[in-house]
Design a protein around this motif. Structure first.
Motif, mmCIF file in Angstrom:
data_model
loop_
_atom_site.group_PDB
_atom_site.id
_atom_site.type_symbol
_atom_site.label_atom_id
_atom_site.label_comp_id
_atom_site.label_asym_id
_atom_site.label_seq_id
_atom_site.Cartn_x
_atom_site.Cartn_y
_atom_site.Cartn_z
ATOM 1 N N LEU A 31 0.731 -1.248 0.163
ATOM 2 C CA LEU A 31 -0.065 -0.086 -0.012
ATOM 3 C C LEU A 31 0.789 1.339 0.017
ATOM 4 O O LEU A 31 0.326 2.556 -0.289
ATOM 5 C CB LEU A 31 -1.038 -0.075 1.032
ATOM 6 N N ARG A 32 2.133 1.097 0.369
ATOM 7 C CA ARG A 32 3.078 2.104 0.360
ATOM 8 C C ARG A 32 3.378 2.558 -1.024
ATOM 9 O O ARG A 32 4.330 3.361 -1.254
ATOM 10 C CB ARG A 32 4.166 1.942 1.341
ATOM 11 N N GLY A 33 3.330 1.754 -1.997
ATOM 12 C CA GLY A 33 3.740 1.908 -3.141
ATOM 13 C C GLY A 33 5.259 1.472 -3.591
ATOM 14 O O GLY A 33 5.731 0.797 -2.673
ATOM 15 N N PRO A 34 5.997 2.232 -4.087
ATOM 16 C CA PRO A 34 7.426 1.770 -4.382
ATOM 17 C C PRO A 34 8.206 2.133 -3.213
ATOM 18 O O PRO A 34 9.309 1.555 -3.246
ATOM 19 C CB PRO A 34 7.945 2.379 -5.843
ATOM 20 N N ASN A 35 7.856 2.814 -2.338
ATOM 21 C CA ASN A 35 8.720 3.320 -1.140
ATOM 22 C C ASN A 35 8.251 2.554 -0.121
ATOM 23 O O ASN A 35 7.585 2.727 0.849
ATOM 24 C CB ASN A 35 8.509 4.704 -0.721
ATOM 25 N N GLY A 36 8.936 1.358 0.129
ATOM 26 C CA GLY A 36 8.314 0.330 1.165
ATOM 27 C C GLY A 36 8.911 0.779 2.564
ATOM 28 O O GLY A 36 9.520 1.805 2.594
ATOM 29 N N MET A 37 9.058 -0.263 3.410
ATOM 30 C CA MET A 37 9.682 0.056 4.931
ATOM 31 C C MET A 37 11.090 0.542 4.742
ATOM 32 O O MET A 37 11.698 1.256 5.652
ATOM 33 C CB MET A 37 9.477 -1.157 5.806
ATOM 34 N N GLY A 38 12.066 0.238 3.827
ATOM 35 C CA GLY A 38 13.396 0.547 3.880
ATOM 36 C C GLY A 38 13.539 1.939 3.606
ATOM 37 O O GLY A 38 14.711 2.458 3.858
ATOM 38 N N SER A 39 12.648 2.649 2.946
ATOM 39 C CA SER A 39 12.974 4.026 2.567
ATOM 40 C C SER A 39 13.016 4.986 3.623
ATOM 41 O O SER A 39 12.414 4.848 4.656
ATOM 42 C CB SER A 39 11.988 4.685 1.551
#
Length: 144
Positions: A31-39
């Motif tokens: 649901l965050r799109g291409p910016n996952g938890m690691g960003s």
């Protein structure tokens, strides 16, 4: 024999589920799109409590906001700093609002002389009031 078949069936079902997990993982989109938890994200601003006046409630059953800092207030199984000012017995001399009668009702419906353990952890519902913009915009308007 039946127990052995049930046990074997459970094992086979477990293997089938384990085999399906990689397929399911490929189909799930974030649901965050291409910016996952690691960003990297910027930490939210920390607001100081508004103590000048009490904020009005947005709806009738809203728990009142706390008009003072609670940073050093201890609430755990053996101590509750809120009760030392807001309990029925001391609220007048402390010049603090009394804890609502509903907080003294036990699970069986009887009213006790001390706060019910189901309402003991105050900051589970009551939060310090701050003048901050909502994290997510909405169109909710409270009753006046």
């Amino acid at each position: 024999m039946t127990k052995r078949l049930t046990y074997m069936g459970a094992i086979l079902a477990g293997f089938a589920l384990a085999a399906a997990i990689p397929v399911l993982a490929e189909e799930i989109k974030s649901l965050r799109g291409p910016n996952g938890m690691g960003s990297a994200t910027k930490a939210p601003k920390i607001y100081k409590p508004e103590t000048a006046s009490r904020f009005p409630r947005t709806f009738r059953t809203q728990p009142p906001l706390i008009p003072h800092s609670v940073d050093k207030h201890q609430i755990n199984l053996t101590a509750n700093r809120c009760i030392s000012c807001h309990d029925r017995a001391v609220h007048a001399e402390q010049q603090a609002p009394a804890i609502s009668r509903s907080h003294y009702i036990r699970r069986d419906g009887s009213e006790g002389i001390s706060i019910s353990k189901t309402r003991y952890f105050c900051t589970q519902c009551h939060v310090p009031q701050v003048n901050a913009r909502p994290l997510i915009g909405n169109t909710f308007r409270g009753v006046k």
